[in-house]
Design an enzyme around this catalytic site. Structure first.
Site, mmCIF file in Angstrom:
data_model
loop_
_atom_site.group_PDB
_atom_site.id
_atom_site.type_symbol
_atom_site.label_atom_id
_atom_site.label_comp_id
_atom_site.label_asym_id
_atom_site.label_seq_id
_atom_site.Cartn_x
_atom_site.Cartn_y
_atom_site.Cartn_z
ATOM 1 N N CYS A 54 -71.217 -28.081 36.171
ATOM 2 C CA CYS A 54 -70.057 -29.102 35.974
ATOM 3 C C CYS A 54 -69.981 -29.830 34.855
ATOM 4 O O CYS A 54 -70.917 -29.744 33.998
ATOM 5 C CB CYS A 54 -69.819 -30.087 37.049
ATOM 6 S SG CYS A 54 -69.825 -29.356 38.709
ATOM 7 N N GLY A 88 -67.449 -24.969 34.308
ATOM 8 C CA GLY A 88 -66.822 -24.823 35.841
ATOM 9 C C GLY A 88 -65.665 -24.376 35.525
ATOM 10 O O GLY A 88 -64.558 -24.816 34.815
ATOM 11 N N ASN A 99 -71.997 -34.583 37.122
ATOM 12 C CA ASN A 99 -72.665 -33.337 37.018
ATOM 13 C C ASN A 99 -73.782 -33.447 37.606
ATOM 14 O O ASN A 99 -74.506 -34.381 37.089
ATOM 15 C CB ASN A 99 -72.552 -33.079 35.343
ATOM 16 C CG ASN A 99 -73.130 -31.896 35.269
ATOM 17 O OD1 ASN A 99 -74.002 -31.742 33.999
ATOM 18 N ND2 ASN A 99 -73.502 -30.919 35.994
ATOM 19 N N GLY A 100 -74.242 -32.627 38.440
ATOM 20 C CA GLY A 100 -75.653 -32.541 38.869
ATOM 21 C C GLY A 100 -75.665 -32.556 40.367
ATOM 22 O O GLY A 100 -74.878 -32.485 40.817
ATOM 23 N N TYR A 140 -78.992 -21.181 28.093
ATOM 24 C CA TYR A 140 -77.748 -20.736 28.602
ATOM 25 C C TYR A 140 -76.403 -21.662 28.557
ATOM 26 O O TYR A 140 -75.252 -21.326 28.355
ATOM 27 C CB TYR A 140 -77.894 -19.976 29.796
ATOM 28 C CG TYR A 140 -76.536 -19.401 30.493
ATOM 29 C CD1 TYR A 140 -76.088 -18.217 29.893
ATOM 30 C CD2 TYR A 140 -76.137 -19.871 31.568
ATOM 31 C CE1 TYR A 140 -74.946 -17.698 30.558
ATOM 32 C CE2 TYR A 140 -75.023 -19.498 32.235
ATOM 33 C CZ TYR A 140 -74.405 -18.310 31.694
ATOM 34 O OH TYR A 140 -73.351 -17.984 32.260
#
Ligand code: SF4
Length: 496
Positions: free
Chosen positions: A23, A61, A135-136, A277
């Site tokens: 995200c 996302g 995020n996470g 990535y």
């Protein structure tokens, strides 16, 4: 309320063989005022900047997105499923008036992809309003949720953001300030989180004590901004200041930034896959350029695994920087051997079952004139399930490549991730139980090689960023607590 969606990627969409992005969050802190504060005459500037920031984070996302604004204590939120361009337009952004804003782009790693799980999560409580975006993944989400539900708490979705919001609100009731409540909630939540919270007067940024996920601070027109990646700060014309430190809580009120420690200490374990990535090559993490790190990975691959060849070909886009590094180190020409179709959306519907076989040609077409008669070193960021790799290798051979040596700038994936990425379970990881020689045979390549995790550490930790490599080594930086079966929380209500 949990709405059940029958979402079947395997039958409706091009099967995805890499890892999904996680995200992204973006926030801007204006002076939202309150007692003693100077209220700004608000317009939709904060929402517009958040939209632009999120647009540069769309790679993190594409399932859903949302923006919440704060106008003198009143929080307004718009969110929905789809890309930013599908959920927002000028008119909708224009209605989001408020001096501060936080926003989110989502790929679901916890909770299904239903609309109830879209962020920001905005709630009202006895001391005001609160919106959060994060995020996470929490590793104790389900245990915490069960604990809250046993006290009568109710949840709308199945994601862990709502659990974080609930924990903060519970703590806020007995705390002097929202930052104190965030600090107390951080003692209850465990795992990976880079969090933005917006209260009637403040914007707060916090990062878990291991610092798994990125979160940067910048300025824009005298206001503080926060973003998952620095490319979003660049996109709005801001200036990058620094990263939020692991375990740090940053509070912005009336234009003043204060840094607080959470008191939680842990070994920093930044996700190495952000460098390999997830993050954009133009982002900077902990002072390290992502493109630089990828080129170093490519150079290390050339030193560790170099083979006699004629050209280096990247799998675009995530293999581009590493391929350049390999070419620099080996002296081989960095050649465009695969052309990417940039217009394939998330939900490309394949007209027939047989069309799936042609999937790789739709996404990536070999440039026959460049690869014909050549021994190719093919650089990809990673090899996860292997299905796409096999198809790319076969397509290059059909285009006339005489040899294809597949190299991954990530070490082999051998273990699942619990910190916010969708590394699948071991049964679906092709490198588990196969040697490089066996993989070459399975994937139809002349050889298959991976960057060693020692080189990965040397590059990133040598540059000053202690990393998590658990999906490669199985050495998890935090203890994984026993979690209840999450199935007990997934009680779908179906609407027709
Ligand atoms: S386990 Fe792998 S993907 Fe997950 S946080 Fe660690 S390095 Fe990143």
């Amino acid at each position: 309320m949990n709405v059940y969606h029958n979402h079947d990627y395997e039958t409706d969409e091009i099967p995805f063989d890499g890892l999904r992005e996680e995200c992204g969050v973006f926030g801007i802190a204006g002076s939202s005022a309150g007692p003693g504060g100077q209220a700004e005459e608000a317009d939709s500037f904060a929402a517009a900047m958040t939209y632009m920031g999120l647009f540069s984070l769309q790679h993190r996302g594409q399932e859903a997105c949302g923006i919440a604004v704060n106008d003198k204590g009143v929080i307004a939120c718009r969110k929905g499923q789809g890309l930013l361009t599908e959920v927002f337009d000028d008119k909708k952004i224009g209605k989001l008036v408020g001096a501060s804003a936080i926003g989110h782009v989502r790929y679901s790693t916890t909770g299904d992809s239903s609309v109830e799980n879209v962020q920001p999560v905005a709630v009202g409580h006895i001391k005001g309003n609160l919106a959060i975006a994060h995020n996470g993944n929490l590793v104790n989400a389900w245990a915490l949720r069960r604990e809250i539900e046993m006290r009568g708490g109710i949840f709308h979705g199945t994601g862990d953001s709502e659990i974080i919001a609930y924990a903060i609100v519970e703590e806020r009731i007995h705390s002097e300030s929202i930052e104190e409540a965030v600090m107390k909630a951080m003692r209850r939540i465990q795992g990976a989180y880079s969090l933005l919270a917006m209260s009637p007067r403040k914007v707060i940024a916090a990062r878990d004590p291991n610092g798994f996920r990125p979160l940067s601070i910048g300025t824009l027109d005298g206001k503080y901004i926060f973003a998952s990646e620095t490319c979003a700060i660049d996109a709005v014309g801001g200036v990058y200041l620094r990263d939020v430190e692991p375990g740090e809580i940053v509070v912005v009120e009336d234009g003043q930034l204060t840094s607080l420690g959470s008191g939680l200490r842990a070994q920093k374990s930044f996700c190495s896959f952000e460098f390999i990535y997830f993050s954009r090559p133009d982002s900077i993490i902990d002072g390290i350029g992502v493109d630089w790190a990828r080129r170093e990975m490519g150079k290390a691959l050339a030193r560790e695994c170099g083979v006699p060849a004629d050209i280096v070909v990247a799998v675009p886009d995530s293999g581009l920087s590493a391929a350049r590094g390999y070419a620099e180190e080996s002296g081989l020409p960095d050649t465009m051997g695969l052309v990417k179709n940039r217009y394939i959306g998330r939900t490309f519907i394949q007209p027939t079952q047989g069309a799936r076989e042609r999937e790789v040609r739709l996404k990536l077409n070999p440039l026959s004139a460049n690869v014909k008669g050549k021994r190719v070193v093919l650089i990809d960021d990673s090899i996860v399930r292997g299905t796409t790799s096999a198809r790319i290798v076969s397509a290059l051979r059909e285009a006339g490549a005489t040899e294809v040596h597949l190299m991954s700038s990530a070490p082999p994936f051998l273990h699942p991730c619990y910190f916010g990425t969708d590394v699948p379970d071991r049964a679906h990881l092709i490198a588990v139980n196969h040697t490089e020689e066996e993989l070459a045979e399975i994937l139809g390549a002349d050889s298959v090689s991976f960057l060693s995790h020692k080189s990965l550490s040397r590059i990133l930790e040598g540059a000053g960023c202690p990393i998590c490599k658990a999906c490669f080594t199985g050495d998890y930086p935090i203890e994984l607590p026993e979690e209840p079966d999450k199935g007990i929380f997934q009680r779908p209500i179906i609407f027709y």
